[in-house]
Scaffold this motif. Structure first.
Motif, PDB file in Angstrom:
ATOM      1  N   ALA A   1       0.824  -1.202   0.000  1.00 39.30           N
ATOM      2  CA  ALA A   1       0.000   0.000   0.000  1.00 39.30           C
ATOM      3  C   ALA A   1       0.862   1.257   0.000  1.00 39.30           C
ATOM      4  O   ALA A   1       0.549   2.236  -0.692  1.00 39.30           O
ATOM      5  CB  ALA A   1      -0.939  -0.003   1.203  1.00 39.30           C
ATOM      6  N   LEU A   2       1.953   1.242   0.777  1.00 42.63           N
ATOM      7  CA  LEU A   2       2.856   2.394   0.788  1.00 42.63           C
ATOM      8  C   LEU A   2       3.509   2.587  -0.571  1.00 42.63           C
ATOM      9  O   LEU A   2       3.660   3.721  -1.043  1.00 42.63           O
ATOM     10  CB  LEU A   2       3.931   2.201   1.870  1.00 42.63           C
ATOM     11  CG  LEU A   2       3.467   2.398   3.318  1.00 42.63           C
ATOM     12  CD1 LEU A   2       4.587   1.997   4.282  1.00 42.63           C
ATOM     13  CD2 LEU A   2       3.051   3.842   3.565  1.00 42.63           C
ATOM     14  N   LEU A   3       3.894   1.497  -1.219  1.00 41.68           N
ATOM     15  CA  LEU A   3       4.483   1.590  -2.558  1.00 41.68           C
ATOM     16  C   LEU A   3       3.489   2.193  -3.537  1.00 41.68           C
ATOM     17  O   LEU A   3       3.840   3.086  -4.328  1.00 41.68           O
ATOM     18  CB  LEU A   3       4.914   0.198  -3.028  1.00 41.68           C
ATOM     19  CG  LEU A   3       5.427   0.118  -4.476  1.00 41.68           C
ATOM     20  CD1 LEU A   3       6.674   0.971  -4.663  1.00 41.68           C
ATOM     21  CD2 LEU A   3       5.702  -1.337  -4.877  1.00 41.68           C
TER      22      LEU A   3
ATOM     23  N   MET B   1       1.897   9.390  -5.822  1.00 44.98           N
ATOM     24  CA  MET B   1       2.362  10.752  -5.587  1.00 44.98           C
ATOM     25  C   MET B   1       3.433  11.156  -6.593  1.00 44.98           C
ATOM     26  O   MET B   1       3.406  12.270  -7.136  1.00 44.98           O
ATOM     27  CB  MET B   1       2.917  10.875  -4.170  1.00 44.98           C
ATOM     28  CG  MET B   1       3.395  12.275  -3.821  1.00 44.98           C
ATOM     29  SD  MET B   1       4.400  12.338  -2.330  1.00 44.98           S
ATOM     30  CE  MET B   1       5.867  11.458  -2.877  1.00 44.98           C
ATOM     31  N   LEU B   2       4.376  10.255  -6.880  1.00 44.66           N
ATOM     32  CA  LEU B   2       5.485  10.585  -7.769  1.00 44.66           C
ATOM     33  C   LEU B   2       5.015  10.866  -9.192  1.00 44.66           C
ATOM     34  O   LEU B   2       5.648  11.637  -9.918  1.00 44.66           O
ATOM     35  CB  LEU B   2       6.512   9.449  -7.774  1.00 44.66           C
ATOM     36  CG  LEU B   2       7.294   9.241  -6.471  1.00 44.66           C
ATOM     37  CD1 LEU B   2       8.236   8.059  -6.586  1.00 44.66           C
ATOM     38  CD2 LEU B   2       8.051  10.504  -6.091  1.00 44.66           C
ATOM     39  N   VAL B   3       3.908  10.244  -9.609  1.00 45.37           N
ATOM     40  CA  VAL B   3       3.378  10.502 -10.950  1.00 45.37           C
ATOM     41  C   VAL B   3       2.511  11.753 -10.957  1.00 45.37           C
ATOM     42  O   VAL B   3       2.627  12.615 -11.839  1.00 45.37           O
ATOM     43  CB  VAL B   3       2.577   9.294 -11.466  1.00 45.37           C
ATOM     44  CG1 VAL B   3       1.959   9.600 -12.825  1.00 45.37           C
ATOM     45  CG2 VAL B   3       3.478   8.067 -11.569  1.00 45.37           C
ATOM     46  N   CYS B   4       1.640  11.875  -9.960  1.00 41.22           N
ATOM     47  CA  CYS B   4       0.709  13.010  -9.931  1.00 41.22           C
ATOM     48  C   CYS B   4       1.412  14.336  -9.664  1.00 41.22           C
ATOM     49  O   CYS B   4       1.011  15.376 -10.205  1.00 41.22           O
ATOM     50  CB  CYS B   4      -0.366  12.788  -8.866  1.00 41.22           C
ATOM     51  SG  CYS B   4      -1.574  11.517  -9.261  1.00 41.22           S
ATOM     52  N   LEU B   5       2.456  14.318  -8.845  1.00 44.00           N
ATOM     53  CA  LEU B   5       3.086  15.564  -8.413  1.00 44.00           C
ATOM     54  C   LEU B   5       3.622  16.398  -9.569  1.00 44.00           C
ATOM     55  O   LEU B   5       3.247  17.567  -9.716  1.00 44.00           O
ATOM     56  CB  LEU B   5       4.192  15.249  -7.396  1.00 44.00           C
ATOM     57  CG  LEU B   5       4.823  16.453  -6.692  1.00 44.00           C
ATOM     58  CD1 LEU B   5       3.770  17.275  -5.964  1.00 44.00           C
ATOM     59  CD2 LEU B   5       5.887  15.988  -5.701  1.00 44.00           C
TER      60      LEU B   5
ATOM     61  N   THR C   1       2.688  11.379   5.126  1.00 40.51           N
ATOM     62  CA  THR C   1       2.141  12.582   4.497  1.00 40.51           C
ATOM     63  C   THR C   1       2.936  13.823   4.875  1.00 40.51           C
ATOM     64  O   THR C   1       3.165  14.703   4.039  1.00 40.51           O
ATOM     65  CB  THR C   1       0.665  12.766   4.906  1.00 40.51           C
ATOM     66  OG1 THR C   1      -0.081  11.606   4.540  1.00 40.51           O
ATOM     67  CG2 THR C   1       0.063  13.980   4.209  1.00 40.51           C
ATOM     68  N   VAL C   2       3.364  13.898   6.122  1.00 41.04           N
ATOM     69  CA  VAL C   2       4.118  15.071   6.581  1.00 41.04           C
ATOM     70  C   VAL C   2       5.488  15.134   5.910  1.00 41.04           C
ATOM     71  O   VAL C   2       5.999  16.227   5.633  1.00 41.04           O
ATOM     72  CB  VAL C   2       4.260  15.043   8.113  1.00 41.04           C
ATOM     73  CG1 VAL C   2       5.257  16.093   8.581  1.00 41.04           C
ATOM     74  CG2 VAL C   2       2.908  15.291   8.769  1.00 41.04           C
ATOM     75  N   GLY C   3       6.085  13.971   5.614  1.00 37.90           N
ATOM     76  CA  GLY C   3       7.417  13.935   5.017  1.00 37.90           C
ATOM     77  C   GLY C   3       7.547  14.758   3.747  1.00 37.90           C
ATOM     78  O   GLY C   3       8.409  15.655   3.662  1.00 37.90           O
TER      79      GLY C   3
ATOM     80  N   LEU D   1      -1.221  10.789  -1.562  1.00 40.11           N
ATOM     81  CA  LEU D   1      -0.916   9.807  -0.521  1.00 40.11           C
ATOM     82  C   LEU D   1      -2.175   9.339   0.206  1.00 40.11           C
ATOM     83  O   LEU D   1      -2.183   8.254   0.790  1.00 40.11           O
ATOM     84  CB  LEU D   1       0.076  10.408   0.483  1.00 40.11           C
ATOM     85  CG  LEU D   1       1.499  10.635  -0.044  1.00 40.11           C
ATOM     86  CD1 LEU D   1       2.332  11.404   0.973  1.00 40.11           C
ATOM     87  CD2 LEU D   1       2.171   9.299  -0.373  1.00 40.11           C
ATOM     88  N   ARG D   2      -3.230  10.159   0.167  1.00 40.46           N
ATOM     89  CA  ARG D   2      -4.477   9.807   0.855  1.00 40.46           C
ATOM     90  C   ARG D   2      -5.560   9.339  -0.118  1.00 40.46           C
ATOM     91  O   ARG D   2      -6.739   9.355   0.194  1.00 40.46           O
ATOM     92  CB  ARG D   2      -4.994  11.020   1.646  1.00 40.46           C
ATOM     93  CG  ARG D   2      -4.065  11.449   2.766  1.00 40.46           C
ATOM     94  CD  ARG D   2      -4.483  12.760   3.402  1.00 40.46           C
ATOM     95  NE  ARG D   2      -5.810  12.681   3.983  1.00 40.46           N
ATOM     96  CZ  ARG D   2      -6.870  13.357   3.533  1.00 40.46           C
ATOM     97  NH1 ARG D   2      -6.747  14.144   2.482  1.00 40.46           N
ATOM     98  NH2 ARG D   2      -8.031  13.240   4.117  1.00 40.46           N
TER      99      ARG D   2
END
Length: 290
Positions: free
Chosen positions: A65-67, A73-77, A275-277, A223-224
């Protein structure tokens, strides 16, 4: 009279403070407490110390799930940070019919995420419009498993998120572009700078702070992620549950009368830390760049 004036601001602020404590502060504290217990939905549970955290370290589902969330995130950002800015630059121009395009780009934003995901599910299924049209043209011999292959399902959900978010972030950039001085563009044009050069040297620095805000919003939302993956996978999390996000995992452990609220609460803390990271990293990069 002085006594009444002193308490007047607090009376106005009281509803908001009550709402903050009841629906934000107390749930956060309660989640932190439950993370150290084996609580169930119908029982308070008992203190188990770091047992839930030790369980998480060996949880393959959590690692998957973390992956998925990080890939999301890496694609959307980068896409949702830059593409809406390009759209905003295009629709900012005062051209005939430009209002129609602004409305068209923003329409997916006001639509329900669940409704939009259901429409995409209909488009992407084996007998859906996309596979059917591609087979009719002879491009595909058999339908692509958009909704049954792990990575195709994940990137289908990412595409849905990007398509739905374009208009929202475009409007944010439109408000920021109004603060970029046109004299700078005119002076650069006189000096021979082309549209691409003016975009990178004037527009991007002019909306730098807005880009940071958009990047943080995108990172947190990615991430959410929940609705897109949940609907496209019919709530199963894809083949073997390999497309679950962290939020889907939390929902799976917490639902039902036999749910594990303690472990679900611990997963919520993991999601908070994850998320904070990116938020702290983006803020640091912005401060360093400034």
């Amino acid at each position: 009279m002085t006594y009444q004036r002193r308490w007047t601001p607090w009376l106005f602020a009281a509803p908001g403070l009550v709402w903050l404590v009841v629906f934000n502060l107390w749930p956060a504290v309660n989640t932190l407490v439950l993370a150290f217990t084996n609580a169930k939905p119908l029982g308070g549970g008992r203190f188990t110390g770091p047992a839930n955290f030790e369980r998480a370290l060996n949880d393959d589902q959590l690692a998957t799930a973390l992956l998925n969330s990080v890939v999301y995130m890496l694609v959307c950002l980068p896409v949702l940070t830059l593409l809406p800015l390009l759209l905003a630059v295009l629709v900012e121009k005062k051209l005939p019919g430009i209002t129609f395009f602004r409305t068209t780009f923003y329409t997916p934003v006001v639509a329900s995420a669940v409704v939009v995901a259901l429409i995409w599910e209909w488009l992407l299924e084996d007998r859906g419009l996309i596979n059917g049209f591609a087979q009719w043209l002879g491009v595909l011999a058999e339908p692509l498993p958009f909704l049954t292959d792990r990575w195709l399902l994940l990137f289908s959900a990412i595409s849905l998120t990007i398509w739905k978010g374009l208009g929202y972030y475009m409007v944010i950039y439109l408000s920021a572009l109004g603060n970029v001085r046109r004299e700078l563009h005119e002076a650069a044009a006189v000096d021979g700078a082309g549209p691409a050069r003016r975009f990178w040297s004037i527009t991007v620095p002019g909306v730098r702070n807005t880009m940071l805000l958009v990047s943080v919003l995108i990172a947190v939302s990615a991430l959410r992620v929940f609705s897109e993956l949940y609907v496209l996978s019919d709530g199963t999390g894809g083949p073997g549950g390999q497309d679950m996000s962290v939020v889907m995992l939390i929902q799976m452990y917490s639902r039902g009368f036999s749910g594990h609220l303690g472990y679900a609460s611990m997963l919520s803390l993991v999601l908070f830390v994850v998320t904070v990271g990116p938020m702290l990293l983006l803020l640091r990069l912005n401060r360093k760049g400034a």
